[in-house]
Design a protein around this motif. Structure first.
Motif, short mmCIF file in Angstrom:
data_model
loop_
_atom_site.label_atom_id
_atom_site.label_comp_id
_atom_site.label_asym_id
_atom_site.label_seq_id
_atom_site.Cartn_x
_atom_site.Cartn_y
_atom_site.Cartn_z
N GLU A 1 -6.77 52.10 -0.82
CA GLU A 1 -5.66 52.63 -1.65
C GLU A 1 -4.80 51.46 -2.15
O GLU A 1 -4.57 50.51 -1.41
CB GLU A 1 -4.74 53.51 -0.79
CG GLU A 1 -5.40 54.74 -0.18
CD GLU A 1 -5.69 55.79 -1.24
OE1 GLU A 1 -4.89 55.91 -2.19
OE2 GLU A 1 -6.74 56.46 -1.11
N PRO A 2 -4.25 51.53 -3.37
CA PRO A 2 -3.33 50.49 -3.81
C PRO A 2 -2.04 50.52 -2.99
O PRO A 2 -1.64 51.58 -2.50
CB PRO A 2 -3.05 50.83 -5.27
CG PRO A 2 -3.49 52.23 -5.46
CD PRO A 2 -4.49 52.55 -4.39
N LEU A 3 -1.40 49.36 -2.84
CA LEU A 3 -0.11 49.33 -2.12
C LEU A 3 1.06 49.41 -3.10
O LEU A 3 2.22 49.44 -2.68
CB LEU A 3 0.00 48.04 -1.29
CG LEU A 3 -0.93 47.93 -0.08
CD1 LEU A 3 -0.82 46.53 0.54
CD2 LEU A 3 -0.59 48.99 0.96
N GLU A 4 0.74 49.40 -4.40
CA GLU A 4 1.78 49.39 -5.45
C GLU A 4 2.66 48.16 -5.32
O GLU A 4 3.87 48.20 -5.57
CB GLU A 4 2.66 50.67 -5.40
CG GLU A 4 1.90 51.99 -5.34
CD GLU A 4 1.04 52.27 -6.57
OE1 GLU A 4 1.25 51.59 -7.58
OE2 GLU A 4 0.14 53.14 -6.49
N VAL A 5 2.09 47.05 -4.87
CA VAL A 5 2.80 45.76 -4.81
C VAL A 5 1.99 44.77 -5.66
O VAL A 5 0.91 44.35 -5.26
CB VAL A 5 2.91 45.23 -3.36
CG1 VAL A 5 3.60 43.87 -3.33
CG2 VAL A 5 3.65 46.22 -2.47
N PRO A 6 2.50 44.45 -6.87
CA PRO A 6 1.74 43.55 -7.73
C PRO A 6 1.91 42.08 -7.32
O PRO A 6 2.98 41.68 -6.87
CB PRO A 6 2.33 43.78 -9.12
CG PRO A 6 3.70 44.32 -8.87
CD PRO A 6 3.73 44.94 -7.50
N ILE A 7 0.86 41.30 -7.49
CA ILE A 7 0.95 39.85 -7.23
C ILE A 7 1.82 39.22 -8.32
O ILE A 7 1.66 39.50 -9.51
CB ILE A 7 -0.44 39.19 -7.30
CG1 ILE A 7 -1.44 39.88 -6.37
CG2 ILE A 7 -0.35 37.68 -7.07
CD1 ILE A 7 -1.59 39.35 -5.00
N THR A 8 2.76 38.36 -7.90
CA THR A 8 3.63 37.66 -8.83
C THR A 8 3.74 36.20 -8.43
O THR A 8 3.47 35.86 -7.27
CB THR A 8 5.04 38.31 -8.87
OG1 THR A 8 5.94 37.42 -9.55
CG2 THR A 8 5.60 38.55 -7.49
N PRO B 1 -3.48 31.99 -11.58
CA PRO B 1 -3.27 32.77 -12.81
C PRO B 1 -4.14 34.02 -12.86
O PRO B 1 -3.72 35.06 -13.36
CB PRO B 1 -3.65 31.80 -13.93
CG PRO B 1 -3.78 30.45 -13.32
CD PRO B 1 -3.95 30.62 -11.84
N GLU B 2 -5.37 33.95 -12.33
CA GLU B 2 -6.29 35.08 -12.50
C GLU B 2 -5.89 36.31 -11.68
O GLU B 2 -6.44 37.39 -11.89
CB GLU B 2 -7.74 34.68 -12.22
CG GLU B 2 -8.09 34.39 -10.78
CD GLU B 2 -7.96 32.90 -10.41
OE1 GLU B 2 -7.07 32.22 -10.96
OE2 GLU B 2 -8.74 32.46 -9.55
N HIS B 3 -4.94 36.15 -10.75
CA HIS B 3 -4.59 37.29 -9.91
C HIS B 3 -3.23 37.91 -10.23
O HIS B 3 -2.84 38.89 -9.59
CB HIS B 3 -4.63 36.87 -8.43
CG HIS B 3 -6.01 36.54 -7.97
ND1 HIS B 3 -6.37 35.28 -7.53
CD2 HIS B 3 -7.14 37.29 -7.93
CE1 HIS B 3 -7.66 35.28 -7.21
NE2 HIS B 3 -8.13 36.48 -7.46
#
Ligand SMILES: NC(=O)C1=CN([C@@H]2O[C@H](COP(=O)(O)OP(=O)(O)OC[C@H]3O[C@@H](n4cnc5c(N)ncnc54)[C@H](OP(=O)(O)O)[C@@H]3O)[C@@H](O)[C@H]2O)C=CC1
Ligand SMILES: O=C(O)C1=N[C@H](C(=O)O)C[C@H](O)C1
Length: 278
Positions: A57-64, A42-44
């Motif tokens: 750099e961010p990859l613009e891929v959110p954890i789901t 849940p925390e991620h």
């Protein structure tokens, strides 16, 4: 830029120790693109997978935590090669994850250990029916493949062998998938090891470790400070022959993981073990 040979990759267990390494490796591979990062912790949720993995750099891929919609999304992608799901999650989750991926035509590359023999057989049948490649790899390091080859060779000359595997104390399964595979490779030679020399009594249950096929014993050690280590110890009159592999950084698994991602799209069934694709 992506094209028909770019491999879209989903990482399952993306917030874990191995998942983060895989995110970094995939992000740096010129022929792959990270399309999804799954994790149930849940925390991620919603964090950027690249930032979580330590990339600058961010990859613009959110954890789901939404596996099925992610599989459907990648399966619908037609401008690239077939999708691959890399799984480093948990022994309790991996079977369902792999079945779901195959059902969507997504090729699983599985590092998660702890599947039972029945589950492996069932996944083998399922992948065969779907004509879909799937790789189950208990250990992605080249050093372990070489250790196992040396052990198979030595076992032609030694009748007594025991395996000791040593891991960090966050590991859920015992014995390790690697130790089980090593014992299987020795047992396949069709010889029985460790003929009893005396009648033994275990004064504490488990003192002699677990008994795998053909008399091979496996002992499991769990301690903070360890990563992943294995010894195969052969004994004969007047001599001991010890093979040992030590992992000092999880990056050692990444060449094997990237190779598996590239190879799985060439397969039409389930293949078990890194040595089969080298
Ligand atoms: N084949 C190989 O070469 C190697 C295999 N392994 C194996 O890989 C597996 C993972 O190891 P490791 O990375 O160290 O473990 P971690 O516990 O560090 O990571 C696992 C991650 O997966 C998450 N998770 C658990 N269940 C699910 C699920 N159903 N769906 C999505 N995410 C889930 C966990 O969340 P949460 O923490 O909230 O549960 C955690 O973030 C183990 O089975 C291990 O033995 C490890 C190293 C090498
Ligand atoms: O949990 C781990 O860390 C590891 N698991 C795999 C196993 O069970 O063999 C591979 C490696 O030993 C690291």
């Amino acid at each position: 830029m992506t094209n028909q040979s770019t491999i879209p990759v989903i990482v399952n267990g993306a917030a874990g120790k191995m998942g983060r390494e895989v995110i970094k490796a995939v992000a740096q591979a010129p022929d792959m693109i990270l399309m999804g990062a799954l994790d149930t912790s849940p925390e991620h949720q919603d964090k950027d997978a690249g930032e979580l993995a330590g990339l600058s750099e961010p990859l613009e891929v959110p954890i789901t935590n939404q596996l099925e919609p992610m599989l459907g999304y990648v399966a619908g992608e037609r401008q690239m090669a077939p999708g691959v799901m890399v799984d480093f999650t948990h022994p309790d989750a991996v079977y369902d994850n792999v079945r779901s991926a195959i059902a969507y035509g997504i090729r699983p590359v599985v590092g998660t250990t702890g599947l039972s023999a029945e589950q492996v057989q069932d996944l083998t049948d399922f992948a065969e029916k779907a004509s879909t490649g799937c790789l189950l790899i208990p250990n992605f390091s080249i050093g372990m493949v070489l250790l196992q080859q040396a052990a198979v060779n030595a076992s032609k000359y030694f009748d007594h062998v025991e395996i000791i595997e040593l891991h960090h104390n966050q590991k859920a399964d015992a014995p390790s998938g690697t130790a089980i595979q090593t014992a299987q490779l020795l047992a396949e030679l069709g010889k029985t090891f460790n003929p009893p020399q005396v009648e033994e009594t275990e004064k504490l249950p488990g003192a002699r470790g677990s008994l795998a096929d053909e008399g091979i014993r496996i002992h499991s050690v769990r301690l903070p400070g360890l990563i992943a280590h294995q010894e195969v110890i052969f004994g004969a009159a007047g001599q001991i022959y010890t093979l040992r592999h030590d992992t000092s950084d999880r990056s050692c698994y990444m060449p094997g993981v990237l190779l598996a991602i590239r190879k799985v799209n060439q397969l039409k069934s389930l293949v078990y073990g890194l040595e089969k694709i080298l």
